[in-house]
Design an enzyme around this catalytic site. Structure first.
Site, PDB file in Angstrom:
ATOM      1  N   HIS A 272      -0.922   4.547   7.325  1.00 17.02           N
ATOM      2  CA  HIS A 272      -0.214   5.176   6.205  1.00 17.02           C
ATOM      3  C   HIS A 272       0.105   6.656   6.426  1.00 17.02           C
ATOM      4  CE1 HIS A 272      -2.722   1.823   4.564  1.00 17.02           C
ATOM      5  NE2 HIS A 272      -1.533   1.479   4.123  1.00 17.02           N
TER       6      HIS A 272
ATOM      7  N   ASP B  56      -3.909   7.854   7.760  1.00 20.56           N
ATOM      8  CA  ASP B  56      -4.812   6.900   8.412  1.00 20.56           C
ATOM      9  C   ASP B  56      -4.025   6.015   9.377  1.00 20.56           C
ATOM     10  OD1 ASP B  56      -3.730   4.695   7.042  1.00 20.56           O
ATOM     11  OD2 ASP B  56      -5.395   4.550   5.607  1.00 20.56           O
TER      12      ASP B  56
ATOM     13  N   SER C 280       0.801  -1.227   0.000  1.00 18.50           N
ATOM     14  CA  SER C 280       0.000   0.000   0.000  1.00 18.50           C
ATOM     15  C   SER C 280       0.835   1.280   0.000  1.00 18.50           C
ATOM     16  CB  SER C 280      -0.945   0.012   1.200  1.00 18.50           C
ATOM     17  OG  SER C 280      -0.220  -0.129   2.403  1.00 18.50           O
TER      18      SER C 280
END
Ligand SMILES: *[C@@H]1O[C@H](CO)[C@@H](O)[C@H](O)[C@H]1NC(C)=O
Ligand SMILES: *[C@@H]1O[C@H](CO)[C@@H](O)[C@H](O)[C@H]1NC(C)=O
Ligand SMILES: *[C@@H]1O[C@H](CO)[C@@H](O)[C@H](O)[C@H]1NC(C)=O
Ligand SMILES: *[C@@H]1O[C@H](CO)[C@@H](O)[C@H](O)[C@H]1NC(C)=O
Ligand SMILES: *[C@@H]1O[C@H](CO)[C@@H](O)[C@H](O)[C@H]1NC(C)=O
Length: 367
Positions: free
Chosen positions: A332, A329, A40
């Site tokens: 991240h 978040d 990610s």
């Protein structure tokens, strides 16, 4: 010479200038290509095209709000490191491979998939693991050969730069979901298995012709807001921190070994671990107000992975200015952090990025 002849002459000179400019640009219009692999931290929307759940997606608001003003699938409020690197290298934004149609080539491709690991077992069925990403790359190269011929395809592949970030999910998955695993395998052996598998995939990429690689060290996994929440008292997770430490010793050692074994293998490692840890500990030194909590999420430290309200928990809060937070978040970093990191990776000194920085890998084919 009559006036019309002059016009024709000027037109001829102008046209030949245009033509030669076009031939030159054939070589340099995009510079070296950029290929992106991993999880990610690098996913630019791959998982939008994968049959998965919202846990592995970020294609809903408020993701993307800062730069794109819509959610692209990137797990942050704006651009990723790879997006800034593309900009510095004068490339367009590199799209997900799964989004490309009819083999069009636009200066690179992004294979990274949120939640992916190098071990097949890591979130199997919900993500595109690193081996599968390599298979997709092999297919892209076959298609390039058909379309552009062997010589040109070979040049694009060998001059290209390959950003690869993987392993974090291979560690987080057992720490968060199956801590008993480490009663049956030592952390040293587990890290050896992860790094061994990364090495195998890198050798596979070299076999296809990849030569120039950009890596990061493993971020401080134990101190991500979601992992702090899981420890129950807000401190960083010991097992996650231990795995991170072991990885950050084993992985660079493996890269040095590959460099000595694989002809032409050149690489850059950006010390993301140190850079992120400094920002978590001393946010104001780098222009942030909060180093520990997520801008978007719920519960202590915003560690509950509910940003956007689409992952089973509807409630979440969103800070007014993501640029004030190190974490966007629960897992991240914010775009602002990614921008600072991209600059360090691009032209940072040997203190943070070694043995080469990415600018050197892009600009000088043979360092
Ligand atoms: C997507 O995955 C789910 C659960 O694994 C499965 O039931 C469904 O058939 C899959 N859909 C497609 C289009 O493959
Ligand atoms: C490093 O690269 C960034 C992005 O291209 C640029 O803004 C900056 O001026 C560069 N710094 C140095 C010291 O070259
Ligand atoms: C790769 O991982 C598998 C488990 O998924 C393991 O059995 C194997 O030994 C690993 N390979 C290397 C080279 O470490
Ligand atoms: C926090 O909890 C962990 C176990 O989850 C424990 O190892 C650690 O000592 C605790 N830290 C503090 C400061 O209480
Ligand atoms: C996240 O929040 C929901 C709803 O408040 C709660 O049920 C769940 O247990 C929380 N998850 C964690 C990991 O704290």
């Amino acid at each position: 010479m009559s006036a019309p002849d002059l016009h024709i002459l000027f037109f001829a000179i102008f046209a030949s200038l245009l033509l030669s400019a076009r031939c030159d640009s054939d070589r340099t219009e995009h510079g070296a290509a950029l290929f992106i692999f991993g999880d990610s931290l690098n996913d630019a929307g791959t998982n939008n095209y994968v049959n998965t759940t919202t846990s592995f997606r970020a294609n809903f608001p408020p993701y993307g709000e800062t730069f794109f003003h819509y959610s692209t699938g990137r797990f942050t409020d704006g651009r990723l490191m790879a997006d800034f690197i593309a900009e510095y290298a004068k490339l367009p934004l590199i799209p997900p491979y799964l989004q490309l149609k009819n083999g069009e080539f636009v200066g690179g491709a992004n294979f990274a998939s949120g939640g992916a690991g190098v071990l097949t077992d890591t979130y199997q069925g919900s993500v595109v693991d690193l081996r599968t990403q390599l298979k997709q790359f092999e297919k892209l190269v076959r298609d390039l050969r058909k379309k552009l011929g062997n010589e040109k395809a070979k040049r694009i592949v060998s001059e290209g730069v390959y950003m690869v970030n993987i392993g974090g999910n291979d560690y987080l998955n057992p720490v968060l979901n199956n801590p008993a695993l480490f009663q049956s395998i030592s952390m040293e052996d587990y890290v050896g298995m992860v790094v061994g598998n990364i090495s195998t995939v890198l050798e596979g990429m070299c076999k296809v012709g990849a030569r120039k690689f950009g890596f990061f060290t493993m971020p401080p996994l134990g101190c991500l807001p979601a992992v702090r929440l899981a420890t129950g008292n807000g401190s960083c997770s010991r097992p996650a921190t231990e795995l991170t430490k072991l990885h950050n010793v084993a992985f660079p050692a493996t890269l040095a070994k590959l460099e000595s074994q694989l002809h032409g293998f050149k690489y850059s490692v950006f010390d993301l671990h140190t850079s992120l840890t400094e920002r978590i500990q001393y946010p104001s030194k780098y222009g942030f107000k909060d180093g520990k909590s997520a801008c978007c999420g719920s519960g202590p430290y915003g560690g509950n992975y509910s940003c956007g309200g689409m992952r089973g928990v509807r409630e979440y809060s969103l800070c007014p200015n993501p640029g004030e937070y190190v974490f966007f978040d629960s897992y991240h970093p914010s775009e602002r952090v990614y921008q600072q990191f991209a600059q360090l990776m691009w032209n940072g000194s040997l203190r943070t990025t070694k043995p080469h920085n990415l600018e050197a890998l892009f600009k000088h084919g043979n360092i």
